[in-house]
Scaffold this motif. Sequence first.
Motif, PDB file in Angstrom:
ATOM      1  N   GLU A  26      -9.568 -28.869  -4.308  1.00 12.55           N
ATOM      2  CA  GLU A  26      -9.191 -27.955  -5.383  1.00 12.55           C
ATOM      3  C   GLU A  26     -10.354 -27.016  -5.722  1.00 12.55           C
ATOM      4  OE1 GLU A  26      -7.262 -29.685  -8.812  1.00 12.55           O
ATOM      5  OE2 GLU A  26      -7.999 -28.073 -10.091  1.00 12.55           O
ATOM      6  N   TYR A  27     -10.130 -25.741  -5.480  1.00 12.11           N
ATOM      7  CA  TYR A  27     -11.151 -24.728  -5.754  1.00 12.11           C
ATOM      8  C   TYR A  27     -10.787 -23.921  -7.004  1.00 12.11           C
ATOM      9  CZ  TYR A  27     -13.081 -25.159  -0.974  1.00 12.11           C
ATOM     10  OH  TYR A  27     -13.661 -25.605   0.177  1.00 12.11           O
ATOM     11  N   THR A  28     -11.778 -23.242  -7.529  1.00  9.47           N
ATOM     12  CA  THR A  28     -11.521 -22.197  -8.502  1.00  9.47           C
ATOM     13  C   THR A  28     -11.706 -20.869  -7.782  1.00  9.47           C
ATOM     14  OG1 THR A  28     -12.438 -23.602 -10.237  1.00  9.47           O
ATOM     15  CG2 THR A  28     -12.175 -21.269 -10.748  1.00  9.47           C
ATOM     16  N   LEU A  29     -10.734 -20.006  -7.934  1.00 13.16           N
ATOM     17  CA  LEU A  29     -10.800 -18.690  -7.293  1.00 13.16           C
ATOM     18  C   LEU A  29     -11.355 -17.704  -8.310  1.00 13.16           C
ATOM     19  CD1 LEU A  29      -9.708 -18.262  -4.466  1.00 13.16           C
ATOM     20  CD2 LEU A  29      -7.686 -17.226  -5.459  1.00 13.16           C
ATOM     21  N   ILE A  30     -12.531 -17.164  -8.036  1.00  7.44           N
ATOM     22  CA  ILE A  30     -13.168 -16.227  -8.963  1.00  7.44           C
ATOM     23  C   ILE A  30     -12.741 -14.803  -8.604  1.00  7.44           C
ATOM     24  CG2 ILE A  30     -15.380 -15.399  -9.885  1.00  7.44           C
ATOM     25  CD1 ILE A  30     -14.778 -18.355 -10.513  1.00  7.44           C
ATOM     26  N   LYS A  31     -12.240 -14.093  -9.603  1.00  8.08           N
ATOM     27  CA  LYS A  31     -11.730 -12.740  -9.370  1.00  8.08           C
ATOM     28  C   LYS A  31     -12.834 -11.727  -9.694  1.00  8.08           C
ATOM     29  CE  LYS A  31      -7.562 -12.237 -11.155  1.00  8.08           C
ATOM     30  NZ  LYS A  31      -6.430 -12.437 -12.106  1.00  8.08           N
ATOM     31  N   ILE A  32     -13.344 -11.107  -8.651  1.00  5.44           N
ATOM     32  CA  ILE A  32     -14.445 -10.149  -8.793  1.00  5.44           C
ATOM     33  C   ILE A  32     -13.853  -8.755  -8.600  1.00  5.44           C
ATOM     34  CG2 ILE A  32     -16.732  -9.544  -7.916  1.00  5.44           C
ATOM     35  CD1 ILE A  32     -16.866 -12.430  -6.781  1.00  5.44           C
ATOM     36  N   VAL A  75      -7.835  -4.117  -7.902  1.00  9.90           N
ATOM     37  CA  VAL A  75      -8.194  -4.829  -6.674  1.00  9.90           C
ATOM     38  C   VAL A  75      -9.357  -5.777  -6.941  1.00  9.90           C
ATOM     39  CG1 VAL A  75      -8.931  -4.552  -4.265  1.00  9.90           C
ATOM     40  CG2 VAL A  75      -7.449  -2.822  -5.316  1.00  9.90           C
ATOM     41  N   PHE A  76      -9.258  -6.996  -6.423  1.00 10.00           N
ATOM     42  CA  PHE A  76     -10.324  -7.982  -6.581  1.00 10.00           C
ATOM     43  C   PHE A  76     -10.787  -8.497  -5.216  1.00 10.00           C
ATOM     44  CE2 PHE A  76      -7.564  -8.433 -10.304  1.00 10.00           C
ATOM     45  CZ  PHE A  76      -8.469  -8.467 -11.363  1.00 10.00           C
ATOM     46  N   LEU A  77     -12.083  -8.733  -5.071  1.00 10.43           N
ATOM     47  CA  LEU A  77     -12.549  -9.628  -4.022  1.00 10.43           C
ATOM     48  C   LEU A  77     -12.464 -11.016  -4.646  1.00 10.43           C
ATOM     49  CD1 LEU A  77     -15.798  -7.909  -2.601  1.00 10.43           C
ATOM     50  CD2 LEU A  77     -13.395  -7.405  -2.125  1.00 10.43           C
ATOM     51  N   VAL A  78     -11.829 -11.967  -3.973  1.00 11.41           N
ATOM     52  CA  VAL A  78     -11.679 -13.295  -4.582  1.00 11.41           C
ATOM     53  C   VAL A  78     -12.500 -14.327  -3.804  1.00 11.41           C
ATOM     54  CG1 VAL A  78      -9.506 -12.933  -5.781  1.00 11.41           C
ATOM     55  CG2 VAL A  78      -9.465 -13.596  -3.378  1.00 11.41           C
ATOM     56  N   ALA A  79     -13.284 -15.104  -4.542  1.00 12.61           N
ATOM     57  CA  ALA A  79     -14.202 -16.069  -3.937  1.00 12.61           C
ATOM     58  C   ALA A  79     -13.837 -17.482  -4.392  1.00 12.61           C
ATOM     59  CB  ALA A  79     -15.638 -15.746  -4.358  1.00 12.61           C
ATOM     60  N   ALA A  80     -13.732 -18.408  -3.441  1.00 13.90           N
ATOM     61  CA  ALA A  80     -13.431 -19.806  -3.771  1.00 13.90           C
ATOM     62  C   ALA A  80     -14.730 -20.542  -4.079  1.00 13.90           C
ATOM     63  CB  ALA A  80     -12.711 -20.476  -2.608  1.00 13.90           C
ATOM     64  N   THR A  81     -14.728 -21.277  -5.191  1.00 13.28           N
ATOM     65  CA  THR A  81     -15.932 -22.043  -5.538  1.00 13.28           C
ATOM     66  C   THR A  81     -15.570 -23.417  -6.085  1.00 13.28           C
ATOM     67  OG1 THR A  81     -17.967 -22.081  -6.841  1.00 13.28           O
ATOM     68  CG2 THR A  81     -16.064 -21.044  -7.877  1.00 13.28           C
ATOM     69  N   LEU A  82     -16.498 -24.347  -5.929  1.00  6.49           N
ATOM     70  CA  LEU A  82     -16.380 -25.678  -6.539  1.00  6.49           C
ATOM     71  C   LEU A  82     -17.259 -25.740  -7.780  1.00  6.49           C
ATOM     72  CD1 LEU A  82     -16.743 -27.796  -3.261  1.00  6.49           C
ATOM     73  CD2 LEU A  82     -14.638 -27.284  -4.499  1.00  6.49           C
ATOM     74  N   ARG A  83     -17.953 -24.650  -8.091  1.00  8.80           N
ATOM     75  CA  ARG A  83     -18.945 -24.639  -9.163  1.00  8.80           C
ATOM     76  C   ARG A  83     -18.673 -23.548 -10.194  1.00  8.80           C
ATOM     77  NH1 ARG A  83     -23.936 -26.961  -8.090  1.00  8.80           N
ATOM     78  NH2 ARG A  83     -23.968 -26.790 -10.353  1.00  8.80           N
ATOM     79  N   PRO A  84     -17.500 -23.582 -10.850  1.00  5.54           N
ATOM     80  CA  PRO A  84     -17.194 -22.500 -11.810  1.00  5.54           C
ATOM     81  C   PRO A  84     -18.224 -22.390 -12.928  1.00  5.54           C
ATOM     82  CG  PRO A  84     -15.664 -24.356 -12.061  1.00  5.54           C
ATOM     83  CD  PRO A  84     -16.424 -24.589 -10.797  1.00  5.54           C
TER      84      PRO A  84
END
Length: 258
Positions: free
Chosen positions: A2-8, A26-35
Amino acid sequence: QEYTLIKIRCLELPASMQEKFADKTVFLVAATLRPETMYGQTNCYVLPEGEYGVFEMINNEYYVCSERSARNMSFQNMTKEHKQYPCLQKVSGQELIGLKLKAPLTKYEYVYALPMTTISMFKGTGIVTSVPSDAPDDWAALRDLQTKKGLREKYNVLEEWCNPFEPIPIIEIPGFGNMAAVKLVEEMKIQSQKDKDKLTEAKDKVYLKGFYEGVMLLGPCANMKVQDAKPIVRKQLIDNNEAAVYYEPENEVTSRSG
Ligand code: ZZB
């Protein structure tokens, strides 16, 4: 997983996208385990030779990510149409480099998309948000760009996209200080982002010690343990529509990234 998708959010678009997406969000979206580390973002990383796509999501939002991750999103009710993920346009990582972006929670008013050569296109979205204070890979790659003119030239990176962006102290880890990744990369004499084995070792150390012993230095969770702050910061990001929940099938990840 389970990731958090950060919307940049993209404050500008590559030339090839300007006609179709000029009036879109428009967003670049990055998956992280460290929100909980998003306070420390200094830039965003893409794989220069990576192939990304633009996909239409719910609420008239457009995500730039790998097609593989867009497919996963389409099964998680994130795309405009369930199980559909038509690629509206292909875009290379190189085209994304230098884009001015707005990332959530960081003190930097805007950050830039920069190249990282070790990104896997088979994990997360193929886009990685950079927290050099606490992610050894992120610090190694940022330091490479800040100090190696040849590398900047190779990928058409301007100095002003990387040099003014210093790591931000966000978590205090007993024994590792308030910029654990920077300290470990120096101590372990990690030479560059290509120093794979040492970087894996450094990452494991920071992950473990950070999670159990780290204390937040800023934000509403200041003075809280990292493990307690994590779900709170995550919820705040999601409630603000600055992040989304994203799952990745475990076996697919391991079998393909080898
Ligand atoms: C922000 C962050 C802050 C991250 C940190 C780590 C750390 P893992 O742990 O290896 O399974 N990441 C995400 N996608 C990719 C990709 N496609 N290629 C390379 N790296 C990727 O993966 C999860 C982490 O790896 C993610 O969490 C992301 O970096 C990166 F302070 O996002 B992270 C000690 C690590 N600290």
